[in-house]
Design a protein around this motif. Structure first.
Motif, PDB file in Angstrom:
ATOM      1  N   ALA A  90      -2.599  -1.876  14.914  1.00  0.00           N
ATOM      2  CA  ALA A  90      -3.496  -1.684  13.776  1.00  0.00           C
ATOM      3  C   ALA A  90      -2.995  -0.688  12.741  1.00  0.00           C
ATOM      4  O   ALA A  90      -3.412  -0.738  11.586  1.00  0.00           O
ATOM      5  CB  ALA A  90      -4.874  -1.240  14.274  1.00  0.00           C
ATOM      6  N   MET A  91      -2.075   0.205  13.138  1.00  0.00           N
ATOM      7  CA  MET A  91      -1.713   1.303  12.238  1.00  0.00           C
ATOM      8  C   MET A  91      -0.218   1.420  11.941  1.00  0.00           C
ATOM      9  O   MET A  91       0.173   2.178  11.052  1.00  0.00           O
ATOM     10  CB  MET A  91      -2.220   2.627  12.819  1.00  0.00           C
ATOM     11  CG  MET A  91      -3.737   2.690  12.978  1.00  0.00           C
ATOM     12  SD  MET A  91      -4.325   4.219  13.778  1.00  0.00           S
ATOM     13  CE  MET A  91      -3.859   5.466  12.562  1.00  0.00           C
ATOM     14  N   ILE A  92       0.615   0.695  12.694  1.00  0.00           N
ATOM     15  CA  ILE A  92       2.070   0.729  12.456  1.00  0.00           C
ATOM     16  C   ILE A  92       2.586  -0.645  12.038  1.00  0.00           C
ATOM     17  O   ILE A  92       3.245  -0.786  10.997  1.00  0.00           O
ATOM     18  CB  ILE A  92       2.828   1.219  13.696  1.00  0.00           C
ATOM     19  CG1 ILE A  92       2.416   2.654  14.048  1.00  0.00           C
ATOM     20  CG2 ILE A  92       4.341   1.146  13.475  1.00  0.00           C
ATOM     21  CD1 ILE A  92       2.707   3.682  12.973  1.00  0.00           C
ATOM     22  N   ALA A  93       2.281  -1.669  12.817  1.00  0.00           N
ATOM     23  CA  ALA A  93       2.763  -3.025  12.513  1.00  0.00           C
ATOM     24  C   ALA A  93       2.403  -3.491  11.099  1.00  0.00           C
ATOM     25  O   ALA A  93       3.222  -4.160  10.454  1.00  0.00           O
ATOM     26  CB  ALA A  93       2.235  -4.017  13.552  1.00  0.00           C
ATOM     27  N   PRO A  94       1.206  -3.156  10.560  1.00  0.00           N
ATOM     28  CA  PRO A  94       0.885  -3.617   9.198  1.00  0.00           C
ATOM     29  C   PRO A  94       1.808  -3.044   8.117  1.00  0.00           C
ATOM     30  O   PRO A  94       1.842  -3.557   6.998  1.00  0.00           O
ATOM     31  CB  PRO A  94      -0.552  -3.133   8.994  1.00  0.00           C
ATOM     32  CG  PRO A  94      -1.120  -3.009  10.368  1.00  0.00           C
ATOM     33  CD  PRO A  94       0.032  -2.541  11.198  1.00  0.00           C
ATOM     34  N   LEU A  95       2.566  -2.000   8.454  1.00  0.00           N
ATOM     35  CA  LEU A  95       3.466  -1.376   7.479  1.00  0.00           C
ATOM     36  C   LEU A  95       4.852  -2.012   7.506  1.00  0.00           C
ATOM     37  O   LEU A  95       5.765  -1.548   6.812  1.00  0.00           O
ATOM     38  CB  LEU A  95       3.590   0.128   7.773  1.00  0.00           C
ATOM     39  CG  LEU A  95       2.281   0.923   7.828  1.00  0.00           C
ATOM     40  CD1 LEU A  95       2.560   2.356   8.272  1.00  0.00           C
ATOM     41  CD2 LEU A  95       1.564   0.905   6.483  1.00  0.00           C
ATOM     42  N   GLN A  96       5.037  -3.068   8.276  1.00  0.00           N
ATOM     43  CA  GLN A  96       6.356  -3.650   8.530  1.00  0.00           C
ATOM     44  C   GLN A  96       7.183  -3.931   7.276  1.00  0.00           C
ATOM     45  O   GLN A  96       8.391  -3.670   7.259  1.00  0.00           O
ATOM     46  CB  GLN A  96       6.210  -4.931   9.367  1.00  0.00           C
ATOM     47  CG  GLN A  96       7.523  -5.535   9.826  1.00  0.00           C
ATOM     48  CD  GLN A  96       8.210  -6.388   8.772  1.00  0.00           C
ATOM     49  OE1 GLN A  96       7.528  -7.015   7.959  1.00  0.00           O
ATOM     50  NE2 GLN A  96       9.538  -6.410   8.772  1.00  0.00           N
ATOM     51  N   PRO A  97       6.604  -4.456   6.182  1.00  0.00           N
ATOM     52  CA  PRO A  97       7.442  -4.736   5.011  1.00  0.00           C
ATOM     53  C   PRO A  97       7.981  -3.495   4.304  1.00  0.00           C
ATOM     54  O   PRO A  97       8.839  -3.610   3.427  1.00  0.00           O
ATOM     55  CB  PRO A  97       6.500  -5.526   4.087  1.00  0.00           C
ATOM     56  CG  PRO A  97       5.447  -6.089   4.992  1.00  0.00           C
ATOM     57  CD  PRO A  97       5.247  -5.015   6.011  1.00  0.00           C
ATOM     58  N   ILE A 109      -0.485  -0.363  -0.761  1.00  0.00           N
ATOM     59  CA  ILE A 109       0.060  -0.558  -2.103  1.00  0.00           C
ATOM     60  C   ILE A 109      -1.055  -0.284  -3.104  1.00  0.00           C
ATOM     61  O   ILE A 109      -1.954  -1.104  -3.305  1.00  0.00           O
ATOM     62  CB  ILE A 109       0.621  -1.980  -2.278  1.00  0.00           C
ATOM     63  CG1 ILE A 109       1.654  -2.281  -1.193  1.00  0.00           C
ATOM     64  CG2 ILE A 109       1.234  -2.158  -3.656  1.00  0.00           C
ATOM     65  CD1 ILE A 109       2.141  -3.710  -1.186  1.00  0.00           C
ATOM     66  N   ALA A 110      -1.004   0.879  -3.719  1.00  0.00           N
ATOM     67  CA  ALA A 110      -2.100   1.318  -4.585  1.00  0.00           C
ATOM     68  C   ALA A 110      -1.582   2.330  -5.601  1.00  0.00           C
ATOM     69  O   ALA A 110      -0.425   2.752  -5.544  1.00  0.00           O
ATOM     70  CB  ALA A 110      -3.212   1.932  -3.731  1.00  0.00           C
ATOM     71  N   ASP A 111      -2.444   2.710  -6.514  1.00  0.00           N
ATOM     72  CA  ASP A 111      -2.078   3.704  -7.524  1.00  0.00           C
ATOM     73  C   ASP A 111      -1.497   4.953  -6.872  1.00  0.00           C
ATOM     74  O   ASP A 111      -1.963   5.390  -5.811  1.00  0.00           O
ATOM     75  CB  ASP A 111      -3.309   4.100  -8.347  1.00  0.00           C
ATOM     76  CG  ASP A 111      -3.841   2.960  -9.202  1.00  0.00           C
ATOM     77  OD1 ASP A 111      -3.126   1.951  -9.376  1.00  0.00           O
ATOM     78  OD2 ASP A 111      -4.990   3.081  -9.691  1.00  0.00           O
ATOM     79  N   HIS A 112      -0.485   5.535  -7.505  1.00  0.00           N
ATOM     80  CA  HIS A 112       0.178   6.780  -7.087  1.00  0.00           C
ATOM     81  C   HIS A 112       1.086   6.588  -5.872  1.00  0.00           C
ATOM     82  O   HIS A 112       1.589   7.570  -5.322  1.00  0.00           O
ATOM     83  CB  HIS A 112      -0.833   7.905  -6.796  1.00  0.00           C
ATOM     84  CG  HIS A 112      -1.902   8.054  -7.832  1.00  0.00           C
ATOM     85  ND1 HIS A 112      -1.617   8.331  -9.152  1.00  0.00           N
ATOM     86  CD2 HIS A 112      -3.254   7.933  -7.759  1.00  0.00           C
ATOM     87  CE1 HIS A 112      -2.742   8.389  -9.846  1.00  0.00           C
ATOM     88  NE2 HIS A 112      -3.747   8.144  -9.027  1.00  0.00           N
ATOM     89  N   VAL A 124      12.376  -3.700  -2.849  1.00  0.00           N
ATOM     90  CA  VAL A 124      10.953  -3.321  -2.912  1.00  0.00           C
ATOM     91  C   VAL A 124      10.089  -4.512  -2.517  1.00  0.00           C
ATOM     92  O   VAL A 124      10.047  -5.520  -3.223  1.00  0.00           O
ATOM     93  CB  VAL A 124      10.587  -2.857  -4.338  1.00  0.00           C
ATOM     94  CG1 VAL A 124       9.092  -2.539  -4.421  1.00  0.00           C
ATOM     95  CG2 VAL A 124      11.433  -1.653  -4.736  1.00  0.00           C
ATOM     96  N   ASN A 125       9.403  -4.402  -1.412  1.00  0.00           N
ATOM     97  CA  ASN A 125       8.497  -5.454  -0.958  1.00  0.00           C
ATOM     98  C   ASN A 125       7.068  -5.147  -1.393  1.00  0.00           C
ATOM     99  O   ASN A 125       6.540  -4.069  -1.117  1.00  0.00           O
ATOM    100  CB  ASN A 125       8.539  -5.596   0.561  1.00  0.00           C
ATOM    101  CG  ASN A 125       9.836  -6.211   1.047  1.00  0.00           C
ATOM    102  OD1 ASN A 125      10.456  -7.008   0.346  1.00  0.00           O
ATOM    103  ND2 ASN A 125      10.260  -5.842   2.246  1.00  0.00           N
ATOM    104  N   LEU A 126       6.447  -6.113  -2.083  1.00  0.00           N
ATOM    105  CA  LEU A 126       5.022  -6.077  -2.388  1.00  0.00           C
ATOM    106  C   LEU A 126       4.390  -7.262  -1.687  1.00  0.00           C
ATOM    107  O   LEU A 126       4.923  -8.376  -1.761  1.00  0.00           O
ATOM    108  CB  LEU A 126       4.789  -6.153  -3.895  1.00  0.00           C
ATOM    109  CG  LEU A 126       5.459  -5.075  -4.756  1.00  0.00           C
ATOM    110  CD1 LEU A 126       5.232  -5.354  -6.231  1.00  0.00           C
ATOM    111  CD2 LEU A 126       4.953  -3.690  -4.391  1.00  0.00           C
ATOM    112  N   TRP A 127       3.281  -7.058  -1.029  1.00  0.00           N
ATOM    113  CA  TRP A 127       2.705  -8.149  -0.254  1.00  0.00           C
ATOM    114  C   TRP A 127       1.179  -8.036  -0.221  1.00  0.00           C
ATOM    115  O   TRP A 127       0.607  -7.010  -0.560  1.00  0.00           O
ATOM    116  CB  TRP A 127       3.280  -8.176   1.165  1.00  0.00           C
ATOM    117  CG  TRP A 127       2.816  -7.058   2.071  1.00  0.00           C
ATOM    118  CD1 TRP A 127       1.854  -7.123   3.033  1.00  0.00           C
ATOM    119  CD2 TRP A 127       3.315  -5.708   2.103  1.00  0.00           C
ATOM    120  NE1 TRP A 127       1.716  -5.916   3.662  1.00  0.00           N
ATOM    121  CE2 TRP A 127       2.599  -5.027   3.120  1.00  0.00           C
ATOM    122  CE3 TRP A 127       4.277  -5.011   1.383  1.00  0.00           C
ATOM    123  CZ2 TRP A 127       2.834  -3.694   3.424  1.00  0.00           C
ATOM    124  CZ3 TRP A 127       4.510  -3.676   1.683  1.00  0.00           C
ATOM    125  CH2 TRP A 127       3.801  -3.040   2.685  1.00  0.00           C
TER     126      TRP A 127
END
Length: 501
Positions: free
Chosen positions: A273-280, A29-32, A41-44
């Protein structure tokens, strides 16, 4: 004494103050950023335990409180496609996100042929250096990382890039051509989350629970949670490398040994490390290019890949998430005579996945590979074929022809075999003067190159010396580059093997 008393008083007061930590957002979650349109829309992110978080967006305020571990999540209403938004997150500090877009987000997974950047294939596509800017095509590369100690809350690092002449070289090449093709048909921002690692086997992208169907892989994943076991394994790997180098002085360590003696390719590591963190997050679809690293044991790839698809759909809470994947490209020198092939078996396993798992599309690549490079440069054809699948599955364009001709049935007529194909659309065509790529065998399963010609619904195959044909293969080789049967729409026919009654 007075100073000590005052210091003690101050420390005593501070001891009873609540602990504060700077509010942070998940690194994706960052600029652009592009956020999936039409979905909540989930922000976490992270903050001090029980800290109050406020999110300001389009004149409205949304609130949440961090849990005991400091994790928080705020959900905003679904948004229409648009760009140029600002989102403000406030806790003890303030984070302002700028140039946020709402559009369609695709997760690009797999191994090196997905990871390969446009810069690595630019010699094939020099005009791409002079492309006009596509500010609404945006790419986020997830930094390589692995973890065996459970699903992680955040990725290691990444950065959103808007497409321009100065940035697209860093894009996944397949993803770039895929997104660029979609942009011709859809006037919405396209976001690519590129999470892939060269040489990775399918098991490294699977969750621990998904591996329950594969006990050996699951047991290894569980053992890797133990630090002592990992140290012992690393010591064994080091000894193997040293032994090889001692026996082969002045030679480069073979790829197979180097890869086999690395921890990060083991089951669950990249998933955690690279897929599960994107869950939301929510996605429009997944594009996937992988399989080369499973050709050593191809026979149950369909089961493994199907399980991965199901587990990812469950993770993202999207049971019908479109999954567009690439069938393995042709590679190595072509065979002078027909023979068995692990690459052909794995391609057939991929075909089984397409035929049995709903909401999937398979893009063939047996006509764009290279003899001497496992990383063929023609990523444009692959990206465009993936886009055909996305247009049909994700966007509902039902008039799009995205499926390659496939075996429907076969029957023997005298000493000839009539092959009936489905998904032939406007018909079939031969690229060249003579139809090639077919092999035929009798009961002894000794295959010979066959004669073949087109029929109204498929192909007629025969060999003058085989009076009782029992098996037919098409494009069944590591490199079936001679196979030249295509649909009228330009899609190569799918490799197959069929046993006859």
């Amino acid at each position: 004494m007075k100073f000590i008393t005052s210091l003690s008083l101050i420390l005593g007061i501070l001891a009873f103050q609540p602990a504060y930590a700077l509010v942070s957002l998940a690194k994706v979650i960052a600029d652009h950023m592009v956020i999936q349109r039409g979905e909540p829309v989930n922000l976490w992110g992270h903050a001090a335990p029980k800290e109050d978080i406020s999110v300001f967006f389009k004149g409205a305020t949304y609130r949440a409180q961090a849990d005991k571990q400091g994790n928080w999540l705020v959900t905003l209403p679904a948004q229409a496609a648009s760009t140029g938004h600002t989102i403000k997150v406030v806790g003890v500090n303030t984070i302002t996100l700028s140039d946020i877009a709402f559009g369609d987000v695709f997760l690009a997974g797999g191994q090196s042929n997905m990871a390969y950047t446009l810069e690595q294939v630019i010699s094939r596509f020099p005009d791409e250096k002079h492309q006009k800017s596509y500010p609404d095509i945006r790419h986020f590369k997830v930094q390589r990382n692995y973890n065996f100690n459970g699903e992680q809350r955040d990725i290691k690092h990444g950065k959103w890039l808007q497409a321009s002449a100065s940035t697209i070289g860093q894009f996944s090449a397949v993803s770039w051509f895929f997104a660029k093709e979609l942009a011709q048909y859809r006037d919405v921002p396209i976001g690519i989350i590129s999470s892939n690692v060269g040489a990775s086997p399918v098991e490294s992208w699977m969750s621990l629970s998904a591996l329950s169907l594969f006990p050996n892989a699951q047991t290894l994943a569980q053992q890797l949670q133990n630090s002592e076991f990992k140290e012992q394994l690393l010591a064994q790997y080091k000894a193997k490398r040293q032994a090889w180098r001692k026996a082969n002085p002045n030679k480069k360590l073979p790829y197979s040994i180097n890869r086999a003696t690395q921890l990060d390719f083991k089951p669950t590591g990249f998933y955690n490390a690279m897929i599960a963190p994107l869950q939301p997050m929510r996605f429009k679809g997944v594009i996937w290019y992988q399989g080369e690293s499973n050709t050593n044991k191809p026979n149950d790839y369909a089961k493994r890949f199907s399980t991965l698809i199901a587990s990812w759909r469950q993770l993202f809470e999207q049971p019908n998430l479109p999954f567009m994947f690439v069938q393995l490209a042709n590679f190595r020198l072509p065979d002078e005579q027909p023979k068995d092939s692990n690459w052909a078996i794995l391609r057939d396993q991929q075909t089984q996945v397409f035929k049995t798992i709903p909401h999937t599309a398979m893009a063939l690549a047996i006509d764009v590979g290279e003899r001497h490079d496992i990383h063929p440069k023609d990523k444009e054809t692959v990206g465009k074929r993936l886009a055909l699948g996305a247009r049909y599955l994700a966007y509902g364009e039902k008039d799009v022809s995205f499926v390659s001709p496939m075996l429907l049935s076969a029957e023997v007529n005298n000493n000839q075999v009539l092959i009936h194909l489905e998904h032939i659309g406007k018909g079939l065509k031969v690229q060249g003067n003579e139809l090639k790529g077919f092999a035929i065998a009798g009961q002894d399963k000794q295959f010979r190159w066959a004669k073949a010609s087109l029929t109204t619904s498929g192909v007629k195959v025969w060999h003058n010396d085989i009076s009782q044909p029992k098996f037919v293969r098409y494009a069944w080789a590591d490199n079936p580059e001679q196979a030249n049967l295509f649909s009228a729409d330009g899609l190569p026919a799918t490799p197959f093997e069929v046993a006859l009654p």
